[in-house]
Design a protein around this motif. Structure first.
Motif, PDB file in Angstrom:
ATOM      1  N   ASP A 223       0.862  -1.178   0.000  1.00 40.47           N
ATOM      2  CA  ASP A 223       0.000   0.000   0.000  1.00 40.47           C
ATOM      3  C   ASP A 223       0.898   1.228   0.000  1.00 40.47           C
ATOM      4  OD1 ASP A 223      -2.221   1.636   0.138  1.00 40.47           O
ATOM      5  OD2 ASP A 223      -2.592   1.322   2.267  1.00 40.47           O
ATOM      6  N   THR A 224       0.323   2.369  -0.290  1.00 43.23           N
ATOM      7  CA  THR A 224       1.090   3.611  -0.261  1.00 43.23           C
ATOM      8  C   THR A 224       1.721   3.815   1.110  1.00 43.23           C
ATOM      9  OG1 THR A 224       0.938   6.008  -0.522  1.00 43.23           O
ATOM     10  CG2 THR A 224      -1.003   4.893   0.318  1.00 43.23           C
ATOM     11  N   TRP A 225       2.894   4.417   1.137  1.00 44.29           N
ATOM     12  CA  TRP A 225       3.588   4.622   2.397  1.00 44.29           C
ATOM     13  C   TRP A 225       2.984   5.757   3.212  1.00 44.29           C
ATOM     14  CZ3 TRP A 225       9.094   4.434  -0.176  1.00 44.29           C
ATOM     15  CH2 TRP A 225       9.408   3.097  -0.479  1.00 44.29           C
ATOM     16  N   ALA A 226       2.397   6.737   2.565  1.00 49.68           N
ATOM     17  CA  ALA A 226       1.775   7.863   3.261  1.00 49.68           C
ATOM     18  C   ALA A 226       0.326   7.973   2.810  1.00 49.68           C
ATOM     19  CB  ALA A 226       2.519   9.166   2.985  1.00 49.68           C
ATOM     20  N   VAL A 238       9.385   8.181   3.408  1.00 54.03           N
ATOM     21  CA  VAL A 238      10.191   7.700   2.281  1.00 54.03           C
ATOM     22  C   VAL A 238      11.549   7.219   2.780  1.00 54.03           C
ATOM     23  CG1 VAL A 238      11.406   8.399   0.181  1.00 54.03           C
ATOM     24  CG2 VAL A 238       9.027   9.076   0.523  1.00 54.03           C
ATOM     25  N   LYS A 239      12.120   7.916   3.732  1.00 48.01           N
ATOM     26  CA  LYS A 239      13.410   7.508   4.311  1.00 48.01           C
ATOM     27  C   LYS A 239      13.250   6.248   5.152  1.00 48.01           C
ATOM     28  CE  LYS A 239      15.113  12.291   4.618  1.00 48.01           C
ATOM     29  NZ  LYS A 239      15.528  13.367   5.558  1.00 48.01           N
ATOM     30  N   ALA A 266      -1.270   3.877  -6.720  1.00 50.14           N
ATOM     31  CA  ALA A 266       0.103   3.391  -6.581  1.00 50.14           C
ATOM     32  C   ALA A 266       1.088   4.503  -6.900  1.00 50.14           C
ATOM     33  CB  ALA A 266       0.329   2.218  -7.526  1.00 50.14           C
ATOM     34  N   TYR A 267       2.130   4.586  -6.103  1.00 53.36           N
ATOM     35  CA  TYR A 267       3.179   5.584  -6.325  1.00 53.36           C
ATOM     36  C   TYR A 267       4.427   4.850  -6.804  1.00 53.36           C
ATOM     37  CZ  TYR A 267      -0.078   8.675  -4.041  1.00 53.36           C
ATOM     38  OH  TYR A 267      -1.204   9.405  -3.742  1.00 53.36           O
ATOM     39  N   ARG A 268       4.581   4.830  -8.112  1.00 48.79           N
ATOM     40  CA  ARG A 268       5.696   4.122  -8.734  1.00 48.79           C
ATOM     41  C   ARG A 268       7.024   4.717  -8.270  1.00 48.79           C
ATOM     42  NH1 ARG A 268       1.267   4.256 -11.938  1.00 48.79           N
ATOM     43  NH2 ARG A 268       0.904   2.600 -13.483  1.00 48.79           N
ATOM     44  N   VAL A 276       7.242  -3.830 -11.841  1.00 50.79           N
ATOM     45  CA  VAL A 276       6.366  -4.793 -11.164  1.00 50.79           C
ATOM     46  C   VAL A 276       4.907  -4.438 -11.414  1.00 50.79           C
ATOM     47  CG1 VAL A 276       5.550  -5.608  -8.916  1.00 50.79           C
ATOM     48  CG2 VAL A 276       8.000  -5.533  -9.403  1.00 50.79           C
ATOM     49  N   LEU A 277       4.567  -3.156 -11.266  1.00 45.65           N
ATOM     50  CA  LEU A 277       3.174  -2.765 -11.435  1.00 45.65           C
ATOM     51  C   LEU A 277       2.695  -3.048 -12.853  1.00 45.65           C
ATOM     52  CD1 LEU A 277       0.743  -1.495  -9.982  1.00 45.65           C
ATOM     53  CD2 LEU A 277       1.448   0.696 -10.914  1.00 45.65           C
TER      54      LEU A 277
END
Length: 307
Positions: A223-226, A238-239, A266-268, A276-277
């Protein structure tokens, strides 16, 4: 009458029944047949959090079922602008046949359901996203990868992770969750899922190493990180999530024919690589389409419970 707030409130048989109903409705639609099971019924859609897939899928779904959907943002109603949740629930549930809510605090949707006279569907809260998991598992069934599934979730310990925990615990498959340190799943949710897993035979493992989780998996998901509402944390996240991108090297650790799932957007280049996506685009966007069909199955099922 039943509400659909989390998957933990449903039995394995009920979850599979809802998915089977969604697949049946989808088959009819693809054959050009519109089943009007919710003819003249109205769905109120309350959005405190905006969404592409949630609005389009519920609104289209109600239309195809012969009903009507009303879009209600927090600018359109008094909820959150002085009127108590319980009063809004009492009013809307006297005018509509079903309510879908996409919001922040899970406690809000629980209070709404407590005072509602009609079924309430959780379209997403900060704690759970159960309608997405119906679509995900429906997709697994369609692709024939639900039997003996080993699912690896890589990323944030968020509402998607919590819902995967409950789905695995109810249906009895193996789930491995890998999160960065400091982003683990809620301990109470994990404890509850572990208790349910004892009854279903599910295997649930949590760790901080994505490679450990993905090794030998049949399904890899993220899933998206944020998420929405966490924009201020994006740079730090991101870090902190370095090494958690699902890329070709990570997918190589899974089984050769492993599938990739993503709830989107999705944030490529962050949680998933472009390669992958795109290589799994058919199943990922089929998964997105299945929000429509799974939710139609859910709404018809809930309507039937009212008698």
């Amino acid at each position: 009458m039943r509400h659909f707030l989390t998957l933990k409130d449903f039995t394995k048989e009920e979850i599979l029944e809802i998915i089977a109903l969604g697949l049946e409705i989808k088959k009819s639609l693809k054959a050009g047949k519109f089943n009007k099971e919710l003819e003249n019924k109205t769905l109120a859609m309350i959005f405190e959090k905006s969404s592409t897939r949630t609005r389009v899928s519920f609104e289209t779904g109600m239309f195809q079922l012969g009903g009507h959907a009303l879009f209600l943002s927090n600018r359109d109603i008094h909820l959150g602008r002085g009127e108590p949740v319980k009063d809004t629930a009492r009013v809307i549930s006297r005018m509509c046949d079903m309510v879908m809510i996409r919001t922040y605090a899970h406690s809000m949707i629980e209070e709404f359901a407590k005072y509602s006279k009609v079924p309430v569907i959780n379209g997403l809260t900060d704690s759970y996203h159960p309608v997405q998991l119906l679509a995900d598992y429906m997709t697994m069934v369609e692709y024939g990868v639900h039997e003996n599934a080993v699912v690896a979730y890589v990323g944030d310990g968020n509402n998607m992770t919590h819902s995967w925990l409950f789905l695995a615990a109810k249906l009895g498959f193996e789930l491995r969750v890998a999160t960065p340190k400091g982003y683990e799943v809620d301990s109470d949710v994990l404890r509850e899922a572990m208790e349910m897993a004892k009854l279903s035979g599910a295997v649930i493992r949590v760790c901080n190493d994505p490679k450990e989780a993905v090794k030998g998996a049949t399904i890899v998901t993220t899933d998206t990180w944020a998420s929405m509402g966490q924009e201020d944390e994006k740079e730090q996240r991101v870090k902190d999530f370095a090494g958690f991108m699902v890329n070709d090297l990570m997918m190589c650790l899974a089984q050769k024919d492993a599938k990739f799932l993503h709830c989107l957007p999705a944030y490529r280049g962050q949680e998933v690589s472009e390669e992958v996506l795109e290589s799994h685009a058919d199943i990922v966007f089929g998964e997105a389409e299945n929000r429509l069909h799974a939710q139609k199955g859910l709404m018809v099922w809930l309507d039937k419970q009212r008698g």
